[in-house]
Design a protein around this motif. Structure first.
Motif, PDB file in Angstrom:
ATOM      1  N   LYS A 262      -8.145  -7.443  -1.902  1.00  0.00           N
ATOM      2  CA  LYS A 262      -9.299  -8.296  -1.598  1.00  0.00           C
ATOM      3  C   LYS A 262      -9.154  -9.654  -2.271  1.00  0.00           C
ATOM      4  O   LYS A 262      -9.469 -10.696  -1.683  1.00  0.00           O
ATOM      5  CB  LYS A 262     -10.592  -7.612  -2.042  1.00  0.00           C
ATOM      6  N   THR A 263      -8.679  -9.650  -3.502  1.00  0.00           N
ATOM      7  CA  THR A 263      -8.462 -10.910  -4.223  1.00  0.00           C
ATOM      8  C   THR A 263      -7.406 -11.753  -3.530  1.00  0.00           C
ATOM      9  O   THR A 263      -7.574 -12.973  -3.359  1.00  0.00           O
ATOM     10  CB  THR A 263      -8.025 -10.620  -5.665  1.00  0.00           C
ATOM     11  N   ILE A 264      -6.316 -11.121  -3.127  1.00  0.00           N
ATOM     12  CA  ILE A 264      -5.247 -11.844  -2.439  1.00  0.00           C
ATOM     13  C   ILE A 264      -5.772 -12.488  -1.156  1.00  0.00           C
ATOM     14  O   ILE A 264      -5.494 -13.656  -0.857  1.00  0.00           O
ATOM     15  CB  ILE A 264      -4.065 -10.894  -2.144  1.00  0.00           C
ATOM     16  N   ILE A 265      -6.552 -11.746  -0.399  1.00  0.00           N
ATOM     17  CA  ILE A 265      -7.131 -12.276   0.841  1.00  0.00           C
ATOM     18  C   ILE A 265      -8.063 -13.445   0.553  1.00  0.00           C
ATOM     19  O   ILE A 265      -8.051 -14.463   1.250  1.00  0.00           O
ATOM     20  CB  ILE A 265      -7.875 -11.156   1.592  1.00  0.00           C
ATOM     21  N   GLU A 266      -8.864 -13.327  -0.500  1.00  0.00           N
ATOM     22  CA  GLU A 266      -9.824 -14.372  -0.852  1.00  0.00           C
ATOM     23  C   GLU A 266      -9.153 -15.682  -1.238  1.00  0.00           C
ATOM     24  O   GLU A 266      -9.741 -16.760  -1.092  1.00  0.00           O
ATOM     25  CB  GLU A 266     -10.715 -13.898  -1.994  1.00  0.00           C
ATOM     26  N   THR A 267      -7.911 -15.621  -1.707  1.00  0.00           N
ATOM     27  CA  THR A 267      -7.196 -16.860  -2.051  1.00  0.00           C
ATOM     28  C   THR A 267      -6.691 -17.592  -0.814  1.00  0.00           C
ATOM     29  O   THR A 267      -6.186 -18.711  -0.917  1.00  0.00           O
ATOM     30  CB  THR A 267      -5.994 -16.567  -2.965  1.00  0.00           C
ATOM     31  N   GLY A 268      -6.806 -16.963   0.352  1.00  0.00           N
ATOM     32  CA  GLY A 268      -6.289 -17.567   1.583  1.00  0.00           C
ATOM     33  C   GLY A 268      -4.819 -17.296   1.809  1.00  0.00           C
ATOM     34  O   GLY A 268      -4.180 -17.942   2.650  1.00  0.00           O
ATOM     35  N   PHE A 269      -4.277 -16.333   1.111  1.00  0.00           N
ATOM     36  CA  PHE A 269      -2.854 -16.001   1.200  1.00  0.00           C
ATOM     37  C   PHE A 269      -2.469 -15.597   2.615  1.00  0.00           C
ATOM     38  O   PHE A 269      -3.136 -14.794   3.254  1.00  0.00           O
ATOM     39  CB  PHE A 269      -2.546 -14.860   0.230  1.00  0.00           C
ATOM     40  N   GLU A 270      -1.352 -16.145   3.105  1.00  0.00           N
ATOM     41  CA  GLU A 270      -0.892 -15.854   4.458  1.00  0.00           C
ATOM     42  C   GLU A 270       0.525 -15.293   4.496  1.00  0.00           C
ATOM     43  O   GLU A 270       1.086 -15.095   5.568  1.00  0.00           O
ATOM     44  CB  GLU A 270      -0.964 -17.122   5.318  1.00  0.00           C
ATOM     45  N   GLY A 271       1.102 -15.041   3.317  1.00  0.00           N
ATOM     46  CA  GLY A 271       2.462 -14.520   3.258  1.00  0.00           C
ATOM     47  C   GLY A 271       2.505 -13.013   3.407  1.00  0.00           C
ATOM     48  O   GLY A 271       1.584 -12.388   3.934  1.00  0.00           O
ATOM     49  N   TYR A 272       3.586 -12.416   2.904  1.00  0.00           N
ATOM     50  CA  TYR A 272       3.791 -10.981   3.041  1.00  0.00           C
ATOM     51  C   TYR A 272       3.490 -10.239   1.742  1.00  0.00           C
ATOM     52  O   TYR A 272       3.767 -10.729   0.642  1.00  0.00           O
ATOM     53  CB  TYR A 272       5.228 -10.680   3.452  1.00  0.00           C
ATOM     54  N   VAL A 273       2.920  -9.058   1.902  1.00  0.00           N
ATOM     55  CA  VAL A 273       2.783  -8.095   0.811  1.00  0.00           C
ATOM     56  C   VAL A 273       3.788  -6.983   1.104  1.00  0.00           C
ATOM     57  O   VAL A 273       3.635  -6.232   2.070  1.00  0.00           O
ATOM     58  CB  VAL A 273       1.355  -7.524   0.731  1.00  0.00           C
ATOM     59  N   ALA A 274       4.838  -6.919   0.297  1.00  0.00           N
ATOM     60  CA  ALA A 274       5.920  -5.961   0.535  1.00  0.00           C
ATOM     61  C   ALA A 274       5.782  -4.775  -0.423  1.00  0.00           C
ATOM     62  O   ALA A 274       5.669  -4.953  -1.629  1.00  0.00           O
ATOM     63  CB  ALA A 274       7.278  -6.634   0.346  1.00  0.00           C
ATOM     64  N   HIS A 275       5.790  -3.589   0.130  1.00  0.00           N
ATOM     65  CA  HIS A 275       5.602  -2.378  -0.658  1.00  0.00           C
ATOM     66  C   HIS A 275       6.958  -1.919  -1.202  1.00  0.00           C
ATOM     67  O   HIS A 275       7.914  -1.724  -0.446  1.00  0.00           O
ATOM     68  CB  HIS A 275       4.939  -1.306   0.197  1.00  0.00           C
ATOM     69  N   GLU A 276       7.009  -1.747  -2.524  1.00  0.00           N
ATOM     70  CA  GLU A 276       8.283  -1.484  -3.208  1.00  0.00           C
ATOM     71  C   GLU A 276       8.108  -0.324  -4.199  1.00  0.00           C
ATOM     72  O   GLU A 276       8.304  -0.467  -5.391  1.00  0.00           O
ATOM     73  CB  GLU A 276       8.770  -2.745  -3.935  1.00  0.00           C
ATOM     74  N   PHE A 277       7.746   0.824  -3.669  1.00  0.00           N
ATOM     75  CA  PHE A 277       7.523   1.983  -4.517  1.00  0.00           C
ATOM     76  C   PHE A 277       8.610   3.026  -4.302  1.00  0.00           C
ATOM     77  O   PHE A 277       9.219   3.098  -3.239  1.00  0.00           O
ATOM     78  CB  PHE A 277       6.139   2.593  -4.223  1.00  0.00           C
ATOM     79  N   ILE A 278       8.823   3.855  -5.331  1.00  0.00           N
ATOM     80  CA  ILE A 278       9.772   4.959  -5.230  1.00  0.00           C
ATOM     81  C   ILE A 278       9.045   6.144  -4.588  1.00  0.00           C
ATOM     82  O   ILE A 278       8.133   6.707  -5.193  1.00  0.00           O
ATOM     83  CB  ILE A 278      10.295   5.385  -6.610  1.00  0.00           C
ATOM     84  N   PRO A 279       9.396   6.544  -3.373  1.00  0.00           N
ATOM     85  CA  PRO A 279       8.664   7.630  -2.707  1.00  0.00           C
ATOM     86  C   PRO A 279       8.794   8.960  -3.441  1.00  0.00           C
ATOM     87  O   PRO A 279       9.861   9.305  -3.948  1.00  0.00           O
ATOM     88  CB  PRO A 279       9.329   7.704  -1.328  1.00  0.00           C
ATOM     89  N   THR A 280       7.687   9.690  -3.497  1.00  0.00           N
ATOM     90  CA  THR A 280       7.710  11.039  -4.057  1.00  0.00           C
ATOM     91  C   THR A 280       7.312  12.085  -3.022  1.00  0.00           C
ATOM     92  O   THR A 280       7.572  13.267  -3.223  1.00  0.00           O
ATOM     93  CB  THR A 280       6.746  11.165  -5.254  1.00  0.00           C
ATOM     94  N   TYR A 281       6.668  11.675  -1.931  1.00  0.00           N
ATOM     95  CA  TYR A 281       6.250  12.631  -0.913  1.00  0.00           C
ATOM     96  C   TYR A 281       7.476  13.152  -0.160  1.00  0.00           C
ATOM     97  O   TYR A 281       8.450  12.427   0.045  1.00  0.00           O
ATOM     98  CB  TYR A 281       5.301  11.971   0.091  1.00  0.00           C
ATOM     99  N   ARG A 282       7.380  14.394   0.280  1.00  0.00           N
ATOM    100  CA  ARG A 282       8.474  14.947   1.079  1.00  0.00           C
ATOM    101  C   ARG A 282       8.690  14.128   2.339  1.00  0.00           C
ATOM    102  O   ARG A 282       9.815  13.862   2.746  1.00  0.00           O
ATOM    103  CB  ARG A 282       8.180  16.401   1.428  1.00  0.00           C
ATOM    104  N   ASN A 283       7.603  13.754   2.974  1.00  0.00           N
ATOM    105  CA  ASN A 283       7.691  12.847   4.119  1.00  0.00           C
ATOM    106  C   ASN A 283       7.417  11.439   3.595  1.00  0.00           C
ATOM    107  O   ASN A 283       6.279  11.040   3.364  1.00  0.00           O
ATOM    108  CB  ASN A 283       6.669  13.241   5.188  1.00  0.00           C
ATOM    109  N   LYS A 284       8.476  10.707   3.392  1.00  0.00           N
ATOM    110  CA  LYS A 284       8.363   9.386   2.767  1.00  0.00           C
ATOM    111  C   LYS A 284       7.546   8.426   3.615  1.00  0.00           C
ATOM    112  O   LYS A 284       6.820   7.574   3.084  1.00  0.00           O
ATOM    113  CB  LYS A 284       9.750   8.821   2.503  1.00  0.00           C
TER     114      LYS A 284
END
Length: 297
Positions: A262-284
């Motif tokens: 919500k904060t990122i959106i409120e700043t007017g950000f128009e770039g990308y939010v890239a998800h960079e997590f180590i998956p733990t679920y069996r179905n990644k």
């Protein structure tokens, strides 16, 4: 996260933690994700431009991965090398942050001995990125190795300024990532927001920006929302992951990602939010879908 996890490591095995989904049997990451509604992409919020870092899903063939990402409404894939760009473009995706084998966290622009070879290699990558209309190319400060803060900034300016002029003519941004030196990248120099901002302000170049990695900066300094509000004009890219273990961003970890988005959106950000997590679920891919839903505020 320990140092055993790096972008260059293929994630060949995963430990199923207590936060994993209870899914009967091992679901192959190579299979199509049948649980995704055909209209999932249309249902997803358009306020966040979702991307995902390739290295976290390295064991899924890129063609398959790109197709599944497109079905989830993801618009881009992060940290791809030139040989991989055409594969994702087939599915209407773009590379949201370009890299190549020479880009090295430890050996960056804070050491003048690296400048000649880095400038040569980055010019080649900038040319390729421009041809594919890729806007962002990642750069690193490098490790301190006894270099003081002010000298590090001075050296980065000397190494980056000629490249920034070259990249501006190609409509390409150079984006330096903020990484933690406490857990994952010992001795990395650009390990706090204030240092990155100081470099950006000294360079005073419209196409030099920061990659604000939320996981890394939570580890180093916390105060994520206030920092984003204060310095958003110098940020053109975000990475996400859970803290403390760099896994999915669900309620097993300490950050409120809905509030951060919500904060990122409120700043007017128009770039990308890239998800960079180590998956733990069996179905990644199920884990990735959950992360997208959490961030769609």
């Amino acid at each position: 996260m320990g140092n055993k996890y790096s972008r260059r490591d293929a994630l060949k095995t995963m430990v199923i933690g207590s936060g994993a989904l209870s899914i009967g049997g091992v679901v192959s990451s190579f299979a199509a994700i049948n649980f995704i509604d055909k209209n999932e992409a249309e249902k997803n919020s358009q306020k966040i431009n979702h991307s995902v870092c390739r290295w976290c899903f390295q064991d899924i063939p890129l063609d398959n991965f790109a197709q599944q990402c497109a079905a989830l409404g993801i618009r881009a894939i992060d940290l791809l090398k030139p040989s991989e760009w055409k594969t994702v473009e087939k599915y209407g995706l773009v590379c949201s942050m370009a890299t190549d084998d020479f880009a090295d966290v430890k050996n960056g622009f804070n050491n003048t001995e690296n400048h000649e070879i880095l400038q040569k290699n980055y010019k080649g990558l900038i040319d390729k990125a421009s041809e594919h209309h890729i806007k962002n190319v990642i750069v690193f400060s490098g490790n301190r190795r006894g270099i003081d803060e002010k000298s590090g900034i001075k050296n980065c300016i000397a190494g980056l300024r000629p490249l920034l002029s070259y990249a501006e003519n190609k409509n390409v941004n150079l984006v330096m990532e903020l990484l933690n030196s406490k857990v994952d990248y010992p001795d990395y120099m650009c390990d706090n927001t204030e240092w990155g901002i100081a470099l950006a302000e000294e360079l005073d170049a419209p196409n030099f920006k920061l990659l604000f990695d939320i996981y890394h900066m939570q580890v180093m300094e916390g105060d994520i929302i206030a920092t984003i509000k204060k310095h958003h004009k110098h940020i053109n890219h975000f990475h996400t992951a859970g803290v403390p273990n760099r896994n999915e961003i669900n309620d097993t970890q300490e950050l409120n990602y809905a509030a951060i988005m919500k904060t990122i959106i409120e700043t007017g950000f128009e770039g990308y939010v890239a998800h960079e997590f180590i998956p733990t679920y069996r179905n990644k891919m199920a884990g990735l879908q959950e992360v997208i839903q959490i961030c769609n505020v």
